[in-house]
Each structure stands twice: as structure tokens, then as C-alpha cells.
Scaffold this motif. Structure first.
Motif, PDB file in Angstrom:
ATOM      1  N   LEU A 325       5.865  -5.809   5.562  1.00 51.35           N
ATOM      2  CA  LEU A 325       6.700  -6.075   4.394  1.00 51.35           C
ATOM      3  C   LEU A 325       8.025  -6.694   4.800  1.00 51.35           C
ATOM      4  CD1 LEU A 325       6.834  -5.703   1.298  1.00 51.35           C
ATOM      5  CD2 LEU A 325       8.069  -3.584   1.721  1.00 51.35           C
ATOM      6  N   SER A 326       8.586  -6.251   5.938  1.00 47.49           N
ATOM      7  CA  SER A 326       9.912  -6.716   6.345  1.00 47.49           C
ATOM      8  C   SER A 326       9.920  -8.197   6.690  1.00 47.49           C
ATOM      9  CB  SER A 326      10.418  -5.901   7.539  1.00 47.49           C
ATOM     10  OG  SER A 326       9.625  -6.163   8.689  1.00 47.49           O
ATOM     11  N   ILE A 327       8.723  -8.774   6.932  1.00 50.99           N
ATOM     12  CA  ILE A 327       8.642 -10.205   7.207  1.00 50.99           C
ATOM     13  C   ILE A 327       9.054 -10.995   5.965  1.00 50.99           C
ATOM     14  CG2 ILE A 327       7.056 -12.104   7.769  1.00 50.99           C
ATOM     15  CD1 ILE A 327       5.423 -10.034   9.384  1.00 50.99           C
ATOM     16  N   GLY A 328       8.688 -10.487   4.789  1.00 56.25           N
ATOM     17  CA  GLY A 328       9.016 -11.185   3.547  1.00 56.25           C
ATOM     18  C   GLY A 328      10.223 -10.593   2.841  1.00 56.25           C
ATOM     19  N   GLN A 329      10.202  -9.282   2.615  1.00 52.72           N
ATOM     20  CA  GLN A 329      11.299  -8.625   1.927  1.00 52.72           C
ATOM     21  C   GLN A 329      11.370  -7.173   2.379  1.00 52.72           C
ATOM     22  OE1 GLN A 329       8.719  -8.179  -2.125  1.00 52.72           O
ATOM     23  NE2 GLN A 329      10.800  -7.539  -2.291  1.00 52.72           N
ATOM     24  N   GLY A 330      12.566  -6.633   2.367  1.00 48.63           N
ATOM     25  CA  GLY A 330      12.714  -5.231   2.721  1.00 48.63           C
ATOM     26  C   GLY A 330      12.520  -4.365   1.493  1.00 48.63           C
ATOM     27  N   VAL A 331      12.602  -3.063   1.707  1.00 48.33           N
ATOM     28  CA  VAL A 331      12.474  -2.136   0.590  1.00 48.33           C
ATOM     29  C   VAL A 331      13.574  -1.094   0.716  1.00 48.33           C
ATOM     30  CG1 VAL A 331      10.742  -0.797   1.857  1.00 48.33           C
ATOM     31  CG2 VAL A 331      10.978  -0.493  -0.606  1.00 48.33           C
ATOM     32  N   SER A 332      14.363  -0.949  -0.340  1.00 50.85           N
ATOM     33  CA  SER A 332      15.409   0.055  -0.392  1.00 50.85           C
ATOM     34  C   SER A 332      14.891   1.251  -1.172  1.00 50.85           C
ATOM     35  CB  SER A 332      16.659  -0.518  -1.068  1.00 50.85           C
ATOM     36  OG  SER A 332      17.559   0.516  -1.416  1.00 50.85           O
ATOM     37  N   LEU A 333      15.196   2.458  -0.691  1.00 47.94           N
ATOM     38  CA  LEU A 333      14.729   3.664  -1.374  1.00 47.94           C
ATOM     39  C   LEU A 333      15.575   3.980  -2.606  1.00 47.94           C
ATOM     40  CD1 LEU A 333      13.837   5.995   1.633  1.00 47.94           C
ATOM     41  CD2 LEU A 333      12.307   4.618   0.222  1.00 47.94           C
ATOM     42  N   SER A 334      16.665   3.268  -2.809  1.00 47.17           N
ATOM     43  CA  SER A 334      17.538   3.546  -3.951  1.00 47.17           C
ATOM     44  C   SER A 334      17.191   2.701  -5.164  1.00 47.17           C
ATOM     45  CB  SER A 334      18.999   3.288  -3.572  1.00 47.17           C
ATOM     46  OG  SER A 334      19.190   1.916  -3.254  1.00 47.17           O
ATOM     47  N   THR A 335      16.237   1.770  -5.025  1.00 46.56           N
ATOM     48  CA  THR A 335      15.834   0.925  -6.141  1.00 46.56           C
ATOM     49  C   THR A 335      14.314   0.890  -6.214  1.00 46.56           C
ATOM     50  OG1 THR A 335      15.907  -1.035  -4.732  1.00 46.56           O
ATOM     51  CG2 THR A 335      17.874  -0.555  -6.015  1.00 46.56           C
ATOM     52  N   VAL A 336      13.800   0.458  -7.350  1.00 44.72           N
ATOM     53  CA  VAL A 336      12.362   0.329  -7.542  1.00 44.72           C
ATOM     54  C   VAL A 336      12.029  -1.158  -7.623  1.00 44.72           C
ATOM     55  CG1 VAL A 336      10.412   0.855  -9.040  1.00 44.72           C
ATOM     56  CG2 VAL A 336      12.240   2.537  -8.752  1.00 44.72           C
ATOM     57  N   ILE A 337      11.212  -1.645  -6.677  1.00 43.43           N
ATOM     58  CA  ILE A 337      10.811  -3.053  -6.653  1.00 43.43           C
ATOM     59  C   ILE A 337       9.315  -3.118  -6.926  1.00 43.43           C
ATOM     60  CG2 ILE A 337      10.707  -5.166  -5.290  1.00 43.43           C
ATOM     61  CD1 ILE A 337      12.980  -4.037  -3.577  1.00 43.43           C
ATOM     62  N   GLY A 339       5.541  -3.863  -6.865  1.00 46.52           N
ATOM     63  CA  GLY A 339       4.698  -4.394  -5.800  1.00 46.52           C
ATOM     64  C   GLY A 339       4.966  -3.788  -4.437  1.00 46.52           C
ATOM     65  N   THR A 340       6.021  -2.987  -4.308  1.00 51.29           N
ATOM     66  CA  THR A 340       6.331  -2.383  -3.003  1.00 51.29           C
ATOM     67  C   THR A 340       6.238  -0.858  -3.051  1.00 51.29           C
ATOM     68  OG1 THR A 340       8.722  -2.238  -3.437  1.00 51.29           O
ATOM     69  CG2 THR A 340       7.908  -4.298  -2.492  1.00 51.29           C
ATOM     70  N   GLU A 341       5.550  -0.330  -4.066  1.00 53.16           N
ATOM     71  CA  GLU A 341       5.543   1.126  -4.251  1.00 53.16           C
ATOM     72  C   GLU A 341       4.974   1.859  -3.044  1.00 53.16           C
ATOM     73  OE1 GLU A 341       5.580  -0.770  -8.312  1.00 53.16           O
ATOM     74  OE2 GLU A 341       4.405  -1.080  -6.476  1.00 53.16           O
ATOM     75  N   HIS A 342       3.875   1.345  -2.468  1.00 56.54           N
ATOM     76  CA  HIS A 342       3.286   2.040  -1.322  1.00 56.54           C
ATOM     77  C   HIS A 342       4.233   2.005  -0.133  1.00 56.54           C
ATOM     78  CE1 HIS A 342       0.306   3.716   1.359  1.00 56.54           C
ATOM     79  NE2 HIS A 342       0.489   2.701   2.189  1.00 56.54           N
ATOM     80  N   ALA A 343       4.856   0.862   0.113  1.00 55.67           N
ATOM     81  CA  ALA A 343       5.811   0.764   1.219  1.00 55.67           C
ATOM     82  C   ALA A 343       6.991   1.710   0.999  1.00 55.67           C
ATOM     83  CB  ALA A 343       6.294  -0.673   1.373  1.00 55.67           C
ATOM     84  N   GLU A 344       7.414   1.843  -0.256  1.00 61.33           N
ATOM     85  CA  GLU A 344       8.508   2.759  -0.580  1.00 61.33           C
ATOM     86  C   GLU A 344       8.120   4.200  -0.229  1.00 61.33           C
ATOM     87  OE1 GLU A 344      11.060   4.251  -4.507  1.00 61.33           O
ATOM     88  OE2 GLU A 344       9.502   2.723  -4.701  1.00 61.33           O
ATOM     89  N   LYS A 345       6.881   4.582  -0.528  1.00 58.30           N
ATOM     90  CA  LYS A 345       6.416   5.928  -0.187  1.00 58.30           C
ATOM     91  C   LYS A 345       6.396   6.123   1.327  1.00 58.30           C
ATOM     92  CE  LYS A 345       3.341   6.192  -4.218  1.00 58.30           C
ATOM     93  NZ  LYS A 345       1.930   6.288  -4.650  1.00 58.30           N
ATOM     94  N   CYS A 346       5.926   5.101   2.057  1.00 58.21           N
ATOM     95  CA  CYS A 346       5.866   5.189   3.524  1.00 58.21           C
ATOM     96  C   CYS A 346       7.260   5.363   4.107  1.00 58.21           C
ATOM     97  CB  CYS A 346       5.204   3.948   4.114  1.00 58.21           C
ATOM     98  SG  CYS A 346       3.467   3.750   3.691  1.00 58.21           S
ATOM     99  N   LYS A 347       8.216   4.589   3.591  1.00 57.80           N
ATOM    100  CA  LYS A 347       9.586   4.685   4.105  1.00 57.80           C
ATOM    101  C   LYS A 347      10.188   6.050   3.788  1.00 57.80           C
ATOM    102  CE  LYS A 347      13.985   2.205   4.351  1.00 57.80           C
ATOM    103  NZ  LYS A 347      14.766   1.031   3.883  1.00 57.80           N
ATOM    104  N   ALA A 348       9.933   6.553   2.577  1.00 61.52           N
ATOM    105  CA  ALA A 348      10.452   7.871   2.203  1.00 61.52           C
ATOM    106  C   ALA A 348       9.828   8.967   3.052  1.00 61.52           C
ATOM    107  CB  ALA A 348      10.205   8.135   0.719  1.00 61.52           C
ATOM    108  N   ALA A 349       8.529   8.871   3.345  1.00 62.40           N
ATOM    109  CA  ALA A 349       7.874   9.864   4.202  1.00 62.40           C
ATOM    110  C   ALA A 349       8.478   9.851   5.599  1.00 62.40           C
ATOM    111  CB  ALA A 349       6.369   9.594   4.262  1.00 62.40           C
TER     112      ALA A 349
END
Length: 645
Positions: A325-337, A339-349
């Protein structure tokens, strides 16, 4: 059910609803009581007609001007201690209104999801409720909550449910279920009623799943605190998705059947969601922390207990998803993007795993218990989580939370060099230089020091972009490995990224071999290749020597077996492919090129995976029973060892 007073519990629904799933009709009456009134909005779906509507002692109106519009009422602020709204409504249930309506042995199975606005609801407000449900003979139904009255007769099914905690909405399921029951004695001495509502074809699995429910109720009560409700229900349905509600797990019948011997994680997640998600709520617009904590305490914890290597593989998979995911866009745990819900869960875990490693198991567990004690049935933000963990640990965690919650990327770090230095006769030393790219993170980095006789783990506090550490070892160090067990969230190095189906499917140089000589199988295999590669495949014929290029090989199982024997390619293990009708996996051909093999039992099995296989390209392997994925995962990799100079 004992009521637990919280400030949010200011809206209460008293609903009577009569449903005929066969005819697809619904008729209802709701009395909505609002304590400490304020300006509110009330909505009901467009499929329904309002026959009566009252606000306090006056008429409310139907809430719309055109038939195809939803009903919307704006309730003004009126200085009063309490408002009461009464609405009578009726209508036909349709798929567009959230009715999932399928046939099994000519008996309907249906659900009404809260988002479909199947009942008049106050928008954006948590609410308690009492609901009386009336169904035709042969039907069973339930909503989250305690069954306070139930009657099943030739005249039909009647049940009254109470949910006296603040809930986000009401979800109703119904069908011709077989019901099995057991009782579990909770940690506070209260009896908890366990039930399965299963279709006939999986009813024989009820006792196994009730036993799993008892196992994980006991486990999480010991870790968190007493289970908050008086029941837990496992309900099967015919879709492929799973839904979690308070007291109610709504699960795919096919998945329940397939996961009989691997259902621990599934049921553990559903049990745990009654604490996190359905007991303490995320502030969804500012990021979802509950799913990450569930992934750590259910998925990861079970793998840790049964198989440490599989837990390591799970962490690798989380980091692999985030690296891609980081190749295209990052994911912040403070916002909801989207299409990135699974990555958000992985980062939170990974966040909660690193927080546990940082604070220690005992402090982390105390904080988890305090989170439940102080925040149950309330929306809880990342800031409130930080405050709680700081109080319990006595530490300032501002920089830790800031860098992992509010930044939208993950760190990129590596060993720049490792050089031996002279030491005394009984010790050996070396310098280790770690480098991370901007922005700089404050990291606790584990490194493995390998000598000829043993391996020693040390943790280093990395606070700069480049930092050199002086390390000592009793035995002469030969090599060093950065974070070998994937416990620090970071971008994976190229040689840490496991082979996945994606490596072949997405490669424009990939060559495709269609093994079957049967026209129907060959055409279907070609269609699958097009679906996977998103362009017309470069088809080549089977030859004695395989090209040194990425390969995609599709055929029936006996054809694939002949192919891998002839070309000395690694087969998929019997343990992974047991009881499956189709398999896909990646390995390497003898010349080192990546090769994906897709094997199907027959034409029907090949056709069944066409719509499903593209969703698994991040895996190294996946097996199917029909359309349902059974086993999937990544091949484990060895972390690269850096030789000490």
C-alpha cells in the motif's frame, strides 16, 4: 438484563413488528421516547408507508411528499424533559431496502439490516430498545439482546427482546432455523444462554460451535472482564459475508461448514467483538481501533498459542499488505480512507502489538481491563485510549501515539553496516549502524546476533535518522539480523517480501500455459488467465525446457500433477490442499523463475474460482471448496542476515 446507566442512553424504542417473509410484508408500530430532548432527525425507508404519526400530543405528518422518497422528520428543540413520538408503518420488503431473501428447501431466510431504515430511527443517536417480533408458523427470528418472552405455536412465533444498553442500531434476522442451546456460567456467576440458529444442513455442527463459544467466553472474561450480556447467538446465513452484532454473530453457512476444524479464530473474533466494537465503540469518522485490537487478541493470539511460526507469518502478512500500500498511498489510523480498510486493520493490529512489547504484557493487560471498566458502551477515541494507557503505565506515550496514529506511512529502516571491534579475551564487540529514511520515528528495534553456537536477541532504541550502536557478545558474532520476527511495523526489504500470486499475475513478461486438450476446459482456463492478468495472455506450448520468465500454468489436477513431475516443480502439500476442489500456488521453476500453478478437480471447479481467485493475488497459496476459499497464506521467508565485517 441489568441496565447500565450511561449518558448516551437518551433514546429508547418500543417496537412491535409483524413480518411475513414468504409474502415479503412488514407492519410495525414504534414509540420513541427521548430524554433531555434536542434538535433531532428521524428517518424511515422509502419502501414503507406511514399510516399514523404523532409527536407528543399532536400530529407529526408522514415525513415526505413523494412516494419514492424516504420519510424524514426534523424534530425541533422544545424545552421539555421528554419527547414521545409514535409511528405506525407498513410496506413490502425488497432487496433494495436491505432484505436478504434467499430460498433453502423452499423456506425463506431473511435479514433486515439497520442501514436499510426498516424501522423509524433517530439519526446519529445510540438507543436502547424493546422489540416484540411476530412471525408466521415455522419461522424463527431474533435481534441483538435478551429474549424476555418467547412462544412458538401453530399460530406462529412470538418473541420479545430487550437491549437496555445504547446500541448503534437494530438488525433483525429470521428463517426456518434449527435451534440448539447450552448454558455457560459467566465469571460473575451469571448464566449466559448460548444458542445456534443453523440451517438444517449444518445443524449437526451446533455442539462444536457451542463448545468453541464457551472456550472463548472463558478466555476473554479472564483477560478483560465479565461478558456484558446474558446471551450469545451464532446464526447461519447463505451469503458469503460475516456480520457482528451485540450478542449475535451472523455467519456464512458455507464458512461454518468449512471451518469446523479451524473455527477458533472465527468464533474468537465474534465473541471478542462483544467487548470491542459492540461494547466499547470506535469513533468511526476518526479511525477504527477496535478491529485492530480484535486482530491482535483473536487472530494473532490464537496463532501465538498454537503455532509461533504461523503468528510470525501473520505479522509478515500485515506488513506485506502495508508495504504494498505504501507504494501508492499511506494509511493513517486517524482517518477513514475507502479501499484501505484491511490495511488500516493491519496497521492498528501492529500498533497494539508494538504497544504491548513497549509496555510489557502485565501493564498492557491492566490497561485492557481498565479500558473495559471505564469506557464500556461509550464511543472512545484514540486520544482517550492514549490517556488511559498513560495513566495505567505512568508513561508519556505522546510520541508513540502521534507517529503511529497520525502519520500516513510506515518507517523504512535497514542495517547500514556491522563491523567487529577488538574487545577483551572474554567478550566480543561490534558496531551496528541503523539507518531510517525521513520522517524519523522513535523505534525499539530488535536485532538477532548470530554466533557459531547460539543466537542472542537485543533491543535497540533508534531515535535518529542514522545511529551507531556498540554491542557486545560472549561468543564471537558472525552475523546480525534486523527484526527477524517482524515485530516492528516497517516497509519490508526486497528480500523479505514473500512470493505471492501477484508477482506472476501482474508481470507483463508472464507466459501462460494451458495444459488441457479438452476444448471446454481450455477455453475456461483462457478466460481465467485473462481475468487474472487483465489483458490477453501470452500463451505458449509445453516444452521440455521452461522459459526463464514468470509462468502461469492452468489445468485439471491430474494434468498439473504430470506437469510438476515432468519439470521437477514443488507440489502443494497435502496438508494445505486437503478436501479442496481447486488450488493455486506460487513456487519457482528449476531455473529460478516464479511460476503460478492453478489446478482444478473438474470443469465446474475451475469455473467456480473465476470470480474469487483475483481477490487472493496477495497470497502465496489459496485453496477452494467450490467458490469458498479454505486455506490461504504467504510462504514464510527468512529475514536476511548481515555478515559482521
Amino acid at each position: 438484563m441489568k441496565s447500565f446507566a450511561v449518558k448516551n442512553n437518551e433514546v429508547h424504542y418500543d417496537i412491535v413488528v409483524q413480518i411475513d417473509p414468504i409474502e415479503g410484508t412488514l407492519k410495525g408500530k414504534s414509540i420513541i421516547t427521548i430524554q433531555r430532548p434536542k434538535e433531532l432527525k428521524l428517518m424511515l425507508g422509502s419502501a414503507f408507508d406511514v399510516t399514523k404519526a404523532y409527536f407528543n400530543d399532536g400530529e407529526l405528518g408522514v415525513g415526505r411528499r413523494q412516494v419514492d422518497q424516504p420519510h424524514i422528520w426534523h424534530i425541533p428543540f422544545i424545552l421539555n424533559s421528554q419527547h414521545q413520538i409514535e409511528i405506525h408503518w407498513q410496506g413490502l420488503l425488497t432487496h433494495s431496502e436491505g432484505l436478504q431473501f434467499l430460498e433453502l428447501n423452499e423456506k425463506p431466510i431473511a435479514s433486515l439490516q439497520d442501514a436499510s431504515l426498516w424501522y423509524p430511527r433517530v439519526v446519529g443517536e445510540l438507543a436502547s430498545y424493546q422489540l416484540e417480533l411476530k412471525l408466521p408458523p415455522g419461522q424463527r427470528g431474533l435481534v441483538p439482546g435478551q429474549i424476555v418472552h418467547e412462544q412458538d405455536s401453530l399460530l406462529g412465533y412470538r418473541a420479545t427482546f430487550e437491549f437496555l444498553y445504547p446500541a448503534e442500531g437494530i438488525n433483525l434476522v429470521m428463517g426456518s432455523y434449527e435451534i440448539n442451546k447450552q448454558t455457560y456460567q459467566g465469571s460473575n456467576g451469571r448464566s449466559i444462554q448460548l444458542r445456534t440458529y443453523f440451517h438444517q444442513r449444518i445443524a449437526h455442527l451446533s455442539q462444536d460451535y457451542l463448545a468453541l463459544a464457551k472456550r472463548y467466553l472463558a478466555m476473554y472474561e479472564s483477560q478483560i472482564g465479565a461478558y456484558p450480556y446474558t446471551e450469545f447467538n451464532i446464526v447461519s446465513h447463505l451469503e458469503s459475508n460475516n456480520l457482528s452484532f451485540p450478542t449475535l454473530a451472523y455467519l456464512s453457512a458455507d464458512m461454518l461448514k468449512l471451518l469446523l476444524n479451524h473455527g477458533d479464530i472465527l468464533i474468537a473474533r465474534e465473541i471478542l467483538s462483544n467487548w470491542w466494537g459492540n461494547g466499547v465503540y470506535s469513533e468511526h469518522h476518526h479511525g477504527n481501533w477496535t478491529d485492530g485490537l480484535i486482530m491482535l487478541m483473536a487472530d494473532h493470539a490464537i496463532q501465538e498459542r498454537f503455532n509461533g511460526e504461523q503468528a510470525r507469518g501473520m505479522r509478515l502478512a500485515w506488513m506485506y499488505d502495508l508495504t504494498l500500500l505504501s507504494i501508492g498511498q499511506g494509511v493513517s489510523l486517524s482517518t477513514v480512507i475507502p479501499g484501505t480498510e484491511h490495511a488500516e486493520k493491519c496497521k492498528a493490529a501492529m500498533f497494539f502489538l508494538m504497544l504491548r512489547d513497549c509496555l510489557g504484557e502485565a501493564i498492557f493487560q491492566q490497561a485492557i481491563q481498565a479500558l473495559w471498566t471505564t469506557r464500556r458502551f461509550q464511543a472512545t477515541s484514540w486520544q482517550q485510549l492514549q490517556q488511559l494507557f498513560e495513566i495505567i503505565s505512568g508513561r508519556n506515550l505522546g510520541s508513540f501515539f502521534d507517529q503511529w496514529i497520525y502519520r500516513d506511512g510506515i518507517p523504512d529502516l535497514f542495517i547500514q553496516n556491522a563491523k567487529g571491534v577488538s574487545q577483551g579475551s572474554d567478550t566480543h564487540g561490534f558496531t551496528l549502524t541503523l539507518h531510517q529514511t525521513n520522517p524519523v520515528y522513535q523505534l525499539r528495534v530488535p536485532v538477532n546476533i548470530q554466533s557459531q553456537s547460539d543466537t542472542e536477541l537485543q533491543w535497540l532504541n533508534l531515535t535518529q535518522g542514522q545511529q551507531t550502536f556498540m554491542l557486545t557478545s560472549v561468543n564471537k558474532p558472525l552475523s546480525v539480523t534486523l527484526d527477524p520476527d517482524f515485530r516492528v511495523l516497517r516497509k519490508l526489504a526486497d528480500d523479505e517480501i514473500p512470493l505471492s500470486l501477484h508477482a506472476v499475475i501482474s508481470n507483463r513478461h508472464t507466459r501462460t500455459i494451458l495444459l488441457s486438450q479438452r476444448t471446454d476446459v481450455r477455453e475456461l482456463a483462457k478466460f481465467l488467465a485473462i481475468r487474472l492478468q487483465k489483458h490477453s495472455p501470452r500463451i505458449v506450448t509445453v516444452s521440455q525446457e521452461l522459459p526463464a520468465k514468470p509462468m502461469l500454468v492452468i489445468g485439471l489436477q491430474f494434468e498439473i500433477e504430470k506437469f510438476i513431475a515432468a519439470h521437477k516443480i514443488s507440489p502443494l502439500s497435502d496438508e494445505i490442499k486437503t478436501n479442496s476442489t481447486a488450488q493455486a500456488w506460487i513456487t519457482r521453476s528449476p531455473n529460478g523463475a516464479p511460476i503460478v500453478l492453478i489446478a482444478a478437480q473438474d470443469l465446474k471447479s475451475l469455473g467456480a474460482i473465476i470470480s474469487q481467485l483475483p481477490h487472493h493475488e496477495k497470497n502465496s497459496y489459496v485453496t477452494f471448496d467450490g467458490q469458498q476459499a479454505m486455506n490461504n497464506g504467504l510462504w514464510l521467508v527468512e529475514a536476511p542476515k548481515i555478515r559482521i565485517q
